[in-house]
Design an enzyme around this catalytic site. Structure first.
Site, PDB file in Angstrom:
ATOM      1  N   HIS A  61       0.831  -1.210   0.000  1.00  0.00           N
ATOM      2  CA  HIS A  61       0.000   0.000   0.000  1.00  0.00           C
ATOM      3  C   HIS A  61       0.865   1.260   0.000  1.00  0.00           C
ATOM      4  O   HIS A  61       1.337   1.706   1.041  1.00  0.00           O
ATOM      5  CB  HIS A  61      -0.877  -0.026   1.263  1.00  0.00           C
ATOM      6  CG  HIS A  61      -1.990   0.970   1.252  1.00  0.00           C
ATOM      7  ND1 HIS A  61      -3.186   0.733   1.879  1.00  0.00           N
ATOM      8  CD2 HIS A  61      -2.105   2.205   0.711  1.00  0.00           C
ATOM      9  CE1 HIS A  61      -3.985   1.771   1.712  1.00  0.00           C
ATOM     10  NE2 HIS A  61      -3.352   2.680   1.016  1.00  0.00           N
ATOM     11  N   LEU A  64       2.205   6.767  -4.884  1.00  0.00           N
ATOM     12  CA  LEU A  64       3.406   7.268  -5.564  1.00  0.00           C
ATOM     13  C   LEU A  64       3.155   8.626  -6.219  1.00  0.00           C
ATOM     14  O   LEU A  64       4.080   9.276  -6.671  1.00  0.00           O
ATOM     15  CB  LEU A  64       3.894   6.262  -6.614  1.00  0.00           C
ATOM     16  CG  LEU A  64       3.987   4.787  -6.184  1.00  0.00           C
ATOM     17  CD1 LEU A  64       4.745   3.988  -7.230  1.00  0.00           C
ATOM     18  CD2 LEU A  64       4.644   4.638  -4.828  1.00  0.00           C
ATOM     19  N   ARG A  65       1.887   9.032  -6.311  1.00  0.00           N
ATOM     20  CA  ARG A  65       1.474  10.371  -6.785  1.00  0.00           C
ATOM     21  C   ARG A  65       1.717  10.625  -8.270  1.00  0.00           C
ATOM     22  O   ARG A  65       1.381  11.700  -8.751  1.00  0.00           O
ATOM     23  CB  ARG A  65       2.141  11.479  -5.971  1.00  0.00           C
ATOM     24  CG  ARG A  65       1.898  11.399  -4.467  1.00  0.00           C
ATOM     25  CD  ARG A  65       0.444  11.578  -4.111  1.00  0.00           C
ATOM     26  NE  ARG A  65       0.245  11.684  -2.668  1.00  0.00           N
ATOM     27  CZ  ARG A  65      -0.758  11.116  -2.016  1.00  0.00           C
ATOM     28  NH1 ARG A  65      -1.673  10.396  -2.665  1.00  0.00           N
ATOM     29  NH2 ARG A  65      -0.898  11.270  -0.721  1.00  0.00           N
ATOM     30  N   ASN A  95      -5.194   6.071  -6.919  1.00  0.00           N
ATOM     31  CA  ASN A  95      -5.827   7.401  -6.868  1.00  0.00           C
ATOM     32  C   ASN A  95      -4.886   8.493  -7.367  1.00  0.00           C
ATOM     33  O   ASN A  95      -4.534   9.428  -6.666  1.00  0.00           O
ATOM     34  CB  ASN A  95      -6.328   7.724  -5.452  1.00  0.00           C
ATOM     35  CG  ASN A  95      -5.228   7.747  -4.409  1.00  0.00           C
ATOM     36  OD1 ASN A  95      -4.175   7.127  -4.591  1.00  0.00           O
ATOM     37  ND2 ASN A  95      -5.446   8.450  -3.326  1.00  0.00           N
ATOM     38  N   HIS A 182     -10.799   0.264   1.404  1.00  0.00           N
ATOM     39  CA  HIS A 182     -10.604   1.319   2.399  1.00  0.00           C
ATOM     40  C   HIS A 182     -11.954   1.409   3.114  1.00  0.00           C
ATOM     41  O   HIS A 182     -12.883   2.035   2.610  1.00  0.00           O
ATOM     42  CB  HIS A 182     -10.250   2.617   1.658  1.00  0.00           C
ATOM     43  CG  HIS A 182     -10.243   3.858   2.491  1.00  0.00           C
ATOM     44  ND1 HIS A 182      -9.101   4.576   2.743  1.00  0.00           N
ATOM     45  CD2 HIS A 182     -11.243   4.527   3.120  1.00  0.00           C
ATOM     46  CE1 HIS A 182      -9.398   5.638   3.491  1.00  0.00           C
ATOM     47  NE2 HIS A 182     -10.697   5.632   3.729  1.00  0.00           N
ATOM     48  N   HIS A 235      -5.297  -0.971   5.737  1.00  0.00           N
ATOM     49  CA  HIS A 235      -5.030  -0.174   6.950  1.00  0.00           C
ATOM     50  C   HIS A 235      -6.099  -0.289   8.052  1.00  0.00           C
ATOM     51  O   HIS A 235      -6.778   0.677   8.386  1.00  0.00           O
ATOM     52  CB  HIS A 235      -4.775   1.293   6.610  1.00  0.00           C
ATOM     53  CG  HIS A 235      -5.708   1.901   5.597  1.00  0.00           C
ATOM     54  ND1 HIS A 235      -7.069   1.776   5.647  1.00  0.00           N
ATOM     55  CD2 HIS A 235      -5.451   2.648   4.487  1.00  0.00           C
ATOM     56  CE1 HIS A 235      -7.605   2.415   4.634  1.00  0.00           C
ATOM     57  NE2 HIS A 235      -6.649   2.942   3.909  1.00  0.00           N
ATOM     58  N   ASP A 308       1.013   2.544   3.750  1.00  0.00           N
ATOM     59  CA  ASP A 308       0.103   3.618   3.318  1.00  0.00           C
ATOM     60  C   ASP A 308       0.907   4.918   3.118  1.00  0.00           C
ATOM     61  O   ASP A 308       0.460   6.008   3.470  1.00  0.00           O
ATOM     62  CB  ASP A 308      -1.061   3.829   4.290  1.00  0.00           C
ATOM     63  CG  ASP A 308      -2.178   4.685   3.686  1.00  0.00           C
ATOM     64  OD1 ASP A 308      -2.106   5.027   2.480  1.00  0.00           O
ATOM     65  OD2 ASP A 308      -3.127   5.007   4.419  1.00  0.00           O
ATOM     66  N   HIS A 312       2.885  14.271   0.898  1.00  0.00           N
ATOM     67  CA  HIS A 312       2.175  15.529   0.631  1.00  0.00           C
ATOM     68  C   HIS A 312       3.178  16.668   0.558  1.00  0.00           C
ATOM     69  O   HIS A 312       4.211  16.641   1.229  1.00  0.00           O
ATOM     70  CB  HIS A 312       1.149  15.823   1.732  1.00  0.00           C
ATOM     71  CG  HIS A 312      -0.060  14.951   1.643  1.00  0.00           C
ATOM     72  ND1 HIS A 312      -0.956  15.013   0.598  1.00  0.00           N
ATOM     73  CD2 HIS A 312      -0.524  13.979   2.466  1.00  0.00           C
ATOM     74  CE1 HIS A 312      -1.918  14.115   0.777  1.00  0.00           C
ATOM     75  NE2 HIS A 312      -1.683  13.469   1.897  1.00  0.00           N
ATOM     76  N   GLY A 327      -2.457  11.906   5.879  1.00  0.00           N
ATOM     77  CA  GLY A 327      -1.434  11.034   5.317  1.00  0.00           C
ATOM     78  C   GLY A 327      -0.079  11.190   5.966  1.00  0.00           C
ATOM     79  O   GLY A 327       0.257  12.261   6.480  1.00  0.00           O
TER      80      GLY A 327
HETATM   81 ZN   LIG Z   1      -6.877   4.178   2.337  1.00  0.00          ZN
END
Ligand SMILES: [Zn+2]
Length: 439
Positions: A61, A64-65, A95, A182, A235, A308, A312, A327
């Site tokens: 999890h 990597l953006r 995401n 999630h 998570h 996770d 940011h 995060g």
């Molecule tokens: Zn999540």
């Protein structure tokens, strides 16, 4: 390709059950030998006395953006961070922008990971189009793409529509893929900043009740039993969810679960100073929840430790708690927190810790060649770490672009010394190696 003789270390390899001193020879990209004493004068000798030699870790999890938020992290910087953290494989959450909900996006992520070449980047696919929870994404196409997606999730959003969840599971069961959730009931959690409880009241912040997670976990377990689909709970943060998983496993359901280092380390007390770096979703919970997660990791109810990793930008985290995104960037602190919080106090053995970090997540994801066994001929995905070495968390020195962590300045026990991916050394004592790092 270089040859390495890792000598005098304690080999801890859950997949083979081996726990004892041995030399490990790496040559031609594979484990060429594991024996009490190996002579290889032409190999670079790595003195591992006092250290543990184990299969490199597998993170189920990570965010990597890329594509979309390359200012926060890239596939290259996250790969370097993972190598420094002792990982040989990381599972990239979908995401991104665009969302990884089609064969073309997952293939792009997977190829970019291969081009960097520091870890295996395993692409996860979205369950629903654009993570909106209305229509199924192209699950079959993603599974059959070169990226061979095995794990599907709308991570960040729980799937609110139970019929869509059921349809996704029915479909995924057909090719033995994993439905990962999630768990969060959006209506119950709406506007929440932290765990709903005494501390939230004192701080005057809106809470997210434990039930927001547990209701969806219970629903998903019921649907997994109905459909026969493999279910993975992301998570896990509450004692109630741990108990739901424990019961489901006892009944033989195909359910697995992960927990993050921050959930087994911290409680909602970390928010007392309104620290935006301690804001995370699901939120840090109570001491009893934390204890239940530790117990779940010890008895195997929780299969995997997953970071996770959620990078940011500083300007986003550096604002009032209510506006800061949730995060924690966790790839470079996972081993230290695992040793400090789980192994040193005696909750987990080293063998169990390596199982939760490496062999079990690799086997859940079906990642051949990762997670051990460290046997002749196997790809040399190996980590060497000092279980007694201490390290002060200094985000300024991270390979990750991110700096957001509530652990800055903390002294942790457990230090990654060397990471090997496919026989190449990818990181040494906290610094990434390899030309591809700046790609
Ligand atoms: Zn999540």
């Amino acid at each position: 390709m270089s040859r390495y003789l890792i000598s005098g270390g304690r080999v801890v390899d859950p997949a083979s059950g081996r726990d004892g001193h041995a030399d490990v020879l790496i040559a031609e990209g594979v484990v060429a030998g594991v024996a009490e004493r190996i002579d290889a004068p032409d190999a670079e000798r790595i003195d591992a006395s006092g250290a543990v030699v184990a299969p490199a870790f597998v993170d189920m999890h990570a965010h990597l953006r890329e594509p979309g938020r390359e200012d926060e992290e890239t596939i290259a910087s996250a790969s370097a961070a993972a190598a420094c953290g002792g990982y040989s494989a990381i599972c990239a959450m979908p995401n991104t922008d665009p969302v990884a909900d089609s064969a073309s996006v997952v293939e792009k992520v997977w190829r970019a990971g291969r081009a960097v070449g520091l870890v295996e980047v395993v692409a996860a696919g979205a369950l629903s189009r654009n993570l909106e929870g209305h229509k199924l994404a192209d699950l079959g196409e993603m599974a059959m793409s070169p990226a061979r997606v095995r794990l599907f999730t709308d991570d960040g959003n729980g799937v609110q529509n139970s019929l869509l969840a059921r349809r996704a599971m029915e479909y995924l069961a057909g090719f033995d893929a994993i439905y990962a959730e999630h768990c969060e009931d959006a209506a119950l959690a709406a506007g929440g900043q932290m765990h709903e409880g005494e501390r939230a009241s004192v701080l005057g912040l809106r809470g997210i009740p434990a039930e927001a997670e547990e209701i969806m976990a219970a629903r998903d377990i019921a649907l997994a039993k109905l459909t026969g689909c493999r279910l993975h709970l992301l998570h896990v943060s509450t004692a109630g969810t741990v108990e739901l998983v424990r019961r489901a496993k006892a009944e033989g359901a195909a359910v697995t679960a992960e927990a993050t280092p921050h959930h087994f380390t911290l409680t909602d007390a970390a928010l007392d100073g309104y620290d935006p770096n301690a804001k995370v979703n699901p939120p840090l919970r109570t001491g009893a929840d934390r204890a239940a997660i530790v117990a779940g990791l010890a008895d195997g109810t929780i299969d995997a430790i997953a970071t996770d990793h959620a990078p940011h930008a500083p300007e986003e985290k550096d604002q009032e708690l209510t506006y800061a995104p949730p995060g924690i960037a966790g790839l470079e602190t996972a081993l230290g927190l695992t040793i400090t919080e789980l192994v040193a106090p005696g909750h987990l053995t080293l063998m169990q810790a390596v199982a939760r970090l490496a062999s079990t997540p690799a086997s859940i994801l079906g990642l051949d060649g990762h997670g051990g066994p460290l046997a002749p001929g196997a790809p040399a995905n190996v980590v060497v770490f000092d279980p007694h070495g201490s390290v002060t968390v200094d985000p300024a020195r991270w390979a990750s672009t991110a700096r957001n962590t509530p652990f800055a300045g903390r002294v942790l026990t457990g230090r990654v010394l060397h990471t090997f991916f496919g026989g190449s050394e990818t990181a040494r004592d906290g610094a990434p190696l390899g030309a591809a790092v700046d790609a």
